[in-house]
Design an enzyme around this catalytic site. Sequence first.
Site, mmCIF file in Angstrom:
data_model
loop_
_atom_site.group_PDB
_atom_site.id
_atom_site.type_symbol
_atom_site.label_atom_id
_atom_site.label_comp_id
_atom_site.label_asym_id
_atom_site.label_seq_id
_atom_site.Cartn_x
_atom_site.Cartn_y
_atom_site.Cartn_z
ATOM 1 N N LYS A 86 0.825 -1.175 -0.029
ATOM 2 C CA LYS A 86 -0.128 -0.025 0.066
ATOM 3 C C LYS A 86 0.823 1.198 -0.125
ATOM 4 C CE LYS A 86 -3.511 -2.007 2.957
ATOM 5 N NZ LYS A 86 -4.396 -1.826 4.078
ATOM 6 N N GLU A 151 7.886 1.904 -6.050
ATOM 7 C CA GLU A 151 7.934 1.521 -4.603
ATOM 8 C C GLU A 151 8.078 2.842 -3.769
ATOM 9 O OE1 GLU A 151 7.459 -0.401 -2.064
ATOM 10 O OE2 GLU A 151 8.778 -2.126 -2.356
ATOM 11 N N ASP A 152 7.458 2.626 -2.427
ATOM 12 C CA ASP A 152 7.715 3.687 -1.738
ATOM 13 C C ASP A 152 9.152 3.661 -1.171
ATOM 14 O OD1 ASP A 152 7.358 1.404 0.036
ATOM 15 O OD2 ASP A 152 6.030 2.221 1.234
ATOM 16 N N ILE A 153 9.621 2.607 -0.460
ATOM 17 C CA ILE A 153 11.094 2.732 0.112
ATOM 18 C C ILE A 153 11.853 1.485 -0.144
ATOM 19 C CG2 ILE A 153 9.935 1.922 2.425
ATOM 20 C CD1 ILE A 153 12.325 3.884 3.480
ATOM 21 N N ILE A 154 12.944 1.297 -0.428
ATOM 22 C CA ILE A 154 14.098 0.217 -0.507
ATOM 23 C C ILE A 154 14.975 0.425 0.905
ATOM 24 C CG2 ILE A 154 15.793 -0.873 -1.646
ATOM 25 C CD1 ILE A 154 13.230 -0.811 -3.277
ATOM 26 N N ASP A 155 14.538 -0.687 1.913
ATOM 27 C CA ASP A 155 15.074 -0.881 3.009
ATOM 28 C C ASP A 155 16.330 -1.799 2.644
ATOM 29 O OD1 ASP A 155 15.887 -1.219 5.714
ATOM 30 O OD2 ASP A 155 13.952 -1.172 6.246
ATOM 31 N N THR A 156 16.229 -2.798 3.067
ATOM 32 C CA THR A 156 17.471 -3.952 2.922
ATOM 33 C C THR A 156 17.575 -4.330 1.418
ATOM 34 O OG1 THR A 156 16.104 -5.855 3.204
ATOM 35 C CG2 THR A 156 17.032 -4.769 5.028
ATOM 36 N N LYS A 158 15.915 -6.607 -0.161
ATOM 37 C CA LYS A 158 15.745 -8.131 -0.043
ATOM 38 C C LYS A 158 14.347 -8.335 -0.670
ATOM 39 C CE LYS A 158 18.342 -9.723 3.933
ATOM 40 N NZ LYS A 158 18.264 -10.365 5.309
ATOM 41 N N THR A 159 13.434 -7.200 -0.295
ATOM 42 C CA THR A 159 11.977 -7.561 -0.823
ATOM 43 C C THR A 159 12.137 -7.358 -2.356
ATOM 44 O OG1 THR A 159 10.833 -6.853 1.177
ATOM 45 C CG2 THR A 159 9.770 -6.444 -0.722
ATOM 46 N N PHE A 204 13.344 4.935 10.767
ATOM 47 C CA PHE A 204 12.031 4.709 10.309
ATOM 48 C C PHE A 204 11.144 5.716 10.334
ATOM 49 C CE2 PHE A 204 7.822 2.448 10.405
ATOM 50 C CZ PHE A 204 8.166 1.511 9.812
ATOM 51 N N VAL A 205 10.644 6.060 8.799
ATOM 52 C CA VAL A 205 9.815 7.182 8.474
ATOM 53 C C VAL A 205 8.734 6.632 8.113
ATOM 54 C CG1 VAL A 205 11.841 8.574 7.849
ATOM 55 C CG2 VAL A 205 11.111 6.903 6.145
ATOM 56 N N ASP A 211 3.550 3.591 6.145
ATOM 57 C CA ASP A 211 2.939 3.558 7.371
ATOM 58 C C ASP A 211 3.824 2.786 8.604
ATOM 59 O OD1 ASP A 211 1.716 0.030 7.762
ATOM 60 O OD2 ASP A 211 3.144 0.559 6.357
ATOM 61 N N ARG A 217 -0.437 6.794 7.223
ATOM 62 C CA ARG A 217 -0.381 6.919 5.706
ATOM 63 C C ARG A 217 -1.149 8.059 5.413
ATOM 64 N NH1 ARG A 217 0.833 2.118 3.585
ATOM 65 N NH2 ARG A 217 0.178 0.070 4.573
#
Length: 235
Positions: A86, A151-156, A158-159, A204-205, A211, A217
């Site tokens: 989402k 996409e909203d955010i790339i963290d690691t 992996k997803t 963490f934003v 969210d 959101r």
Amino acid sequence: MVRNGARRKSGKSDCPTARGRGVQLGISDEEQGYDLDLFCIPKHYVNDLERVYIPHGLILDRTERLAREIMCDMGGHHIVALCVLKGGYKFFADLLDYIKALNRNSDRSIPMTVDFIRLKSYCNDQSTGEIKVIGGDDLSTLTGKNVLIVEDIIDTGKTMKTLLQLLKRYNPKMVKVASLLVKRTPRSVGYRPDFVGFEVPDKFVVGYALDYNEYFRDLNHICVISESGKEKYKA
């Protein structure tokens, strides 16, 4: 607040210059953001946030620039824009609005259709490292298509790497990824998307559809959640 800003184009071309294309805005680890009192924040979230990190106006301006880069790199081909729900829906909607405006007002245009996929990889503020596809249409429709994942955010990372491997099964002609945010984190697997809005520190934003357990959101700005906010909305 930001460094390595995108450069202005020169000449009559609608495309960014070679130096300007692919440049991302990096927010330093020392950046503290802005006081909440300077912005319109829903009262039910005032005590759950630390600071405003990226104001809404800056998000929109950067998104417009990314739309131009996408037009230059992918223009002339039919594109399937695949929104990762989402968290990506606001970035997706604004990005497509800017692309549609460019389609109306420039010599180059992109025929575009849209599709949606919903993934799950977070519990509270931690990436689980496991991707769950819990929504979306039949991905076989992407076969032979030029796909833009939003996409909203790339963290690691992996997803996204897992999603890209999943899409390969359906043999798309081309796949590129646009992410509003990329997080600098030691947990990164080294993945970098093709189009990046902002590179941000390992915080963490929330906000602008990002969210924390489905809350926040409805914030226009991207903000840093407070520890009390994490506790309040913990799953």
